[in-house]
Design an enzyme around this catalytic site. Sequence first.
Site, PDB file in Angstrom:
ATOM      1  N   GLU A 199       0.976  -0.370  -5.029  1.00  0.00           N
ATOM      2  CA  GLU A 199      -0.043   0.646  -5.267  1.00  0.00           C
ATOM      3  C   GLU A 199       0.615   2.014  -5.282  1.00  0.00           C
ATOM      4  OE1 GLU A 199      -3.764   2.915  -3.148  1.00  0.00           O
ATOM      5  OE2 GLU A 199      -1.832   2.471  -2.216  1.00  0.00           O
ATOM      6  N   ASP A 208       0.815  -1.211   0.000  1.00  0.00           N
ATOM      7  CA  ASP A 208       0.000   0.000   0.000  1.00  0.00           C
ATOM      8  C   ASP A 208       0.853   1.267   0.000  1.00  0.00           C
ATOM      9  OD1 ASP A 208      -2.664   1.402   0.552  1.00  0.00           O
ATOM     10  OD2 ASP A 208      -1.480   2.030   2.293  1.00  0.00           O
TER      11      ASP A 208
END
Length: 751
Positions: free
Chosen positions: A443, A374
Amino acid sequence: MVCSQQCNKKRSANVHHLPQVCHIPQVALLRLSCCTLTLSHSTSRCAPGLSVIVRKSCSNTVCFQLLTSLSEMSVRKDSVELGVTNLGFRDADGDASDTISEAESVEKQESVGVKMDPEEKYNQMKPYAGMPKEVLLLYSSQARYRVPREVLFWLMVCVTLALVAVTITVIALSPRCLSWWQASPVYQVYPRSFKDSDGDGVGDLKGIMEKLDHFQYLNIKSVWISPFYRSPMKDFGYDVEDFRDIDPLFGTMQDFEELLAAMHDRGLKLIMDFIPNHTSDRHRWFNLSRIRDPHYDDYYVWVDCDPNGPKPNNWVSIFGNSSWTYDEVRGQCYLHQFLKEQPDLNFRNPNVFQEIIDIIHFWLKKGVDGFRMDAVKHILEAAHLRDEPQVDPNKPPLVTTEWDLHSDYTTSQVGLHDLLREFRAVLDTYSREPSKYRFMVTESYDYDEVEKTMMYYSTHLVRESDFPFNFYLLDLPHNASGVWAKHLVHIWMGNMPRGEWPNWVVGNHDRHRIGSSAGPAYVRVINMLLLTLPGTPTTYYGEEIGMENINVTQSEIQDPAGKYNTSASRDPERSPMQWNGDMNAGFNNKTNITWLPVHPDYETVNVEVQMKDSGSVLSQYRFLSNLRESELALHRGWFCYIHADANVFSYLRELDGLNRAYLMVLNFGKESAITDLSSIPELPDQLMVLLSTNQVNDGKVYQKSQIQTEAGEGLVIQYSTSRRYNPNHPEECYVSEKACYLPTINILYKC
């Protein structure tokens, strides 16, 4: 008859009184007057080469005894020599013991043996079933047996060598097999909203386990689950209090282990969400850092600042306002690029890096199959802490959103990719077993700076992520046209490093659902685009049935981003999954509680209803998912642009050597259109629709000069041809790894 009786009466005569004439050589002829008896002993009964013909009269008792003794002696002698005893032998009276005794007596007193030349023995004997080794060896060297044996031996050697050579050649020429993360779509589960098993209104791990059949129904093999770590839930799990524990809201560690085992039993892979950039402000590390524990003192980014004065610089949080918050316990400001409850870790401290490595080891040892990393671009920030330049330098220096600044010092800093490559190296140590490859996806929203995103791909020299998430198709609703759709696809395909694997995302937990942003009429055609483009598609839960956003009042807002800015709330796309038409759409069938409202259309838009409808969004999604896996042209073939205009985007998928290819004609416009592809000689004149988003058009045949589509309609056309499009249009075609199909033996090979 009389003769036979007389002969039998004389058989017991004493063999010692035999005259010399009865010492018979190879052939003995005794002519007597009463009657005649002829005996012929084959080589299996007598000594080799011995043939005895005896003519005698009934009165010649001596010769008859000679005949009997000679026959029995020959049989016994041969049996002894060959190691065989014929216990079933009986004389005419059935007195075997007498006969054997007489034979032994004769053998002792009369040396009746025939010495024969070995060659003569060999030539006269014939093989028989059950022959002993000694006899078998006599024949094994004969040319008619030896030559076929040698021919068969060398033939087997040649065949074995040929098979080994063919096997090595096939392996050397075969393209690399696709890994599990390439073989099927990735399905994102937002655990709070997927399935509630205990009636508290929030989804959990046991709820996910209850719905594993849904993934198999859709031919999904990879499941990405959003965070379920122990957390205060200020950002719904992205603020982690303990990376090694499960939040009680979602279950226990045992629940997780049971879920993981159940998924693996079904051939499913579990991808965990991993948050390396920050922790919760309740994390043990942060609390120790606040009190300046020597080991944890610089686990976070601390800077001297005046609690009532200006912040250390103009950096702005993703959620708005300053990235700096003063901590009264420590007397300094700490950096947080997200919520103030999410302090950024200091990755310039090697101890922090090692802590994260240890956590990755922890979950890999549990058996997880990969990680979605993330917010990776935020992991490092510039050490000099300078102000970032404003997008509009003419504006006042006071900025409140990230869009007011160029994020030159807070994202994508030097050293970032070195950290990610270290993460990758850890995953690789667990990827050595067959079918145990550990997947890593990053990401990073880089928007128009796509070249930054492409740097997360691995190279031939060093490995990083398997692919970075591609979010460009999230912008499809901004401009409903075929030209725009091609542009968004080409942003990725035109910049992706050669030989890498693409991927596509049309929805997630941070962006509005396509059913709301593009409209319900375009859900099917967007799913068709997603599942027929090359690479790995990612589907957000509910997109397979066309779920839409819910309306959330200000009092119902749960999302912290929405509390800062109501229009930025992400709650609308996080509503509970719609399983059936029962209470709470089947999400919680124990109590009438849900953490967010269920969409009011759940009675008609749900999994149960659509499974029964062959023309539903769900059924078409399932058909395309299965088609993608079964057809070589779709999951590893060439991708070629064919046509794009104000309404239609068209492309084809083909594989060299395979006569079956696919043409996609997708109408993203606001009106019906007729597409003319007559200028493409590689296409046959007539084209039959395999699947249309409008079911009534399935099986329809179009002339390639007049392919008609309605607004929001997509066509998958299967056709046969021996002509390939990609050799003549290399600038319009892409393939990750070129392979050719050899139909004669049904294999792929490098070409």
